[in-house]
Design a protein around this motif. Sequence first.
Motif, mmCIF file in Angstrom:
data_model
loop_
_atom_site.group_PDB
_atom_site.id
_atom_site.type_symbol
_atom_site.label_atom_id
_atom_site.label_comp_id
_atom_site.label_asym_id
_atom_site.label_seq_id
_atom_site.Cartn_x
_atom_site.Cartn_y
_atom_site.Cartn_z
ATOM 1 N N PHE A 10 -0.211 10.104 -0.101
ATOM 2 C CA PHE A 10 -1.527 10.710 0.113
ATOM 3 C C PHE A 10 -1.399 12.216 0.340
ATOM 4 O O PHE A 10 -2.214 13.005 -0.142
ATOM 5 C CB PHE A 10 -2.220 10.046 1.303
ATOM 6 C CG PHE A 10 -2.527 8.603 1.078
ATOM 7 C CD1 PHE A 10 -3.611 8.214 0.314
ATOM 8 C CD2 PHE A 10 -1.713 7.613 1.595
ATOM 9 C CE1 PHE A 10 -3.892 6.883 0.083
ATOM 10 C CE2 PHE A 10 -1.978 6.279 1.378
ATOM 11 C CZ PHE A 10 -3.066 5.912 0.617
ATOM 12 N N ARG A 45 0.832 -1.209 0.000
ATOM 13 C CA ARG A 45 0.000 0.000 0.000
ATOM 14 C C ARG A 45 0.865 1.257 0.000
ATOM 15 O O ARG A 45 1.948 1.274 0.563
ATOM 16 C CB ARG A 45 -0.977 -0.025 1.175
ATOM 17 C CG ARG A 45 -0.378 0.177 2.540
ATOM 18 C CD ARG A 45 0.458 -0.968 3.034
ATOM 19 N NE ARG A 45 1.022 -0.737 4.328
ATOM 20 C CZ ARG A 45 2.084 0.006 4.562
ATOM 21 N NH1 ARG A 45 2.667 0.649 3.577
ATOM 22 N NH2 ARG A 45 2.550 0.139 5.767
ATOM 23 N N PRO A 46 0.382 2.324 -0.628
ATOM 24 C CA PRO A 46 1.188 3.541 -0.707
ATOM 25 C C PRO A 46 1.482 4.133 0.671
ATOM 26 O O PRO A 46 0.711 3.965 1.609
ATOM 27 C CB PRO A 46 0.321 4.498 -1.522
ATOM 28 C CG PRO A 46 -0.878 3.750 -1.948
ATOM 29 C CD PRO A 46 -0.905 2.426 -1.274
ATOM 30 N N SER A 47 2.596 4.831 0.777
ATOM 31 C CA SER A 47 2.961 5.431 2.052
ATOM 32 C C SER A 47 2.217 6.745 2.263
ATOM 33 O O SER A 47 1.609 7.301 1.345
ATOM 34 C CB SER A 47 4.461 5.673 2.106
ATOM 35 O OG SER A 47 4.826 6.632 1.144
ATOM 36 N N LYS A 48 2.319 7.264 3.484
ATOM 37 C CA LYS A 48 1.565 8.468 3.827
ATOM 38 C C LYS A 48 1.968 9.655 2.969
ATOM 39 O O LYS A 48 1.131 10.496 2.640
ATOM 40 C CB LYS A 48 1.765 8.792 5.312
ATOM 41 C CG LYS A 48 0.857 9.916 5.768
ATOM 42 C CD LYS A 48 0.921 10.143 7.249
ATOM 43 C CE LYS A 48 -0.134 11.170 7.659
ATOM 44 N NZ LYS A 48 -0.041 11.541 9.065
#
Lengths: 128, 364
Positions: free
Chosen positions: A105, A99-102
């Motif tokens: 986002f 999953r993409p990192s913060k």
Amino acid sequence: MFTGKHHGGGTAEDACWSAQLTPDEEFAVFDTSDALDILDDGGRFYGVLPDPSGDLRELGTWQQQIAVFTGTETGPWHGYPVWPVDDMAPPNRSTQAARPSKIVFDALEANGLITPRQRRRLYKGKHT
Amino acid sequence: MIQVAPDTSSPAPSEWRTIRTPGFEVSWTGYCPLNEGFCFGSDDGRILTSDAEGTVQHVAKDALAPSREAINGIAFSGDSIAASTRSEIVIVSGAGDGRTGSRFVIPRGAHGVVSMASGLWVAPLGRGGLLTMAPKGRSHEPATIHTIGGLPTNFYETVRVPVAGKDVVACAARLGGVIGIELSTPSSVRPVFSLSRQGMDVVDVCALGGGSLAVAAVGRDGTIVLSRNVLSDASPATVKLPYVQGIAYRLLHARGDLILLTSKALYALHGLAARFLAGEDVEHRVTAGKCWPVEAVDANLAGDRWLLIVLVDGVVRIDLDRWLLSGATHADLGDPLLAPSPSEAAWETSETYSEETETSFAFA
């Protein structure tokens, strides 16, 4: 680069683009993330596809709303929808980004691609 | 035809209270049985508790979740607490507030976590299956991951269906529909019942209470399906309310009403669950609605009285005693305000058994 692996030609474990997306739309996801430098620490690009109302289109066959693009400076880039959670055993993660990192986002929001509400939803693994 | 528009006025100030948590960006909130107040999870993996007035009682200095990812679910069982993020499920035993006790980390991301009456933890892992784990004192038995044989399934949201003497869980499984599993039966005969419909993307499910197996679920487009028995009902009611706008996020049940949170608004659908359970034709008859336009991240019930709405900049506590009873009244005018289901697609059912894999995880 449009790969067969992520268009139904791979295994059941491979993330696939939704058949509802045209090649142009798929490329637009990459093009925008490239233009805005939506990158994680590993140099992977991430993108979304807002519809005219601002809602995010589903990019993948498992309702994923974010796509990741990997490649090198010299080689072709290819991308696929990314899972919202780490739902596979660790050994299976090796071939695909988790999953993409913060920071991804945060960058999507800072560039106006998603709203604060959408960021908060996506960041905890929920649809928006 | 008489058109009954939903009441779009905001609740009166006396009906809600904004809870501010400076330095703590709330990602999830719900009931805290330890103090009969509220529990909050943060975007950086921490937990906070407050009393029912929103007065902070405890803020964990350190993240409960090692990944420091956003908490997307918290559940309690005895003196244990479980929290889930996109990266892991954390179970702390021996101290319900997460401050002390043994901590056990399952390295699987989940969309949430719930506890059953027996104490069993249940977490939907997306396409990875449905994880269950029984607490056993300060140690833990191996986790079990349930999948449905041959069917690609996206376990997204789960809810405990409270029936006496049984552990029954209902799952929103996106395009896989609504899935009911009785977890208290022996694994060799553990039945799975699924209810799906072409194109319906089921994003949330709630139990309708009363000791029954009835549930309601909502599709991403706001279509609501009501089932009298999540383990066997092949003929559910389908309700598409014309005034519901936005992408559905949560569906909750309180006192016979359904509460629907979408990307555009919060809706109270008066008496929809109660009338369905009483045998009324809710597919074609009017359901009066009440609407609060809001950009919310999440929502949850806290006990029987409070509705908690996570906004971008805080949490709103709504007093259901006042909000559900004020404003719009139950209207059943017999006019076809509720359009029949827009799709002629039929419900498909499947009865099968779950495939189970035992997995052991090291203590962290």
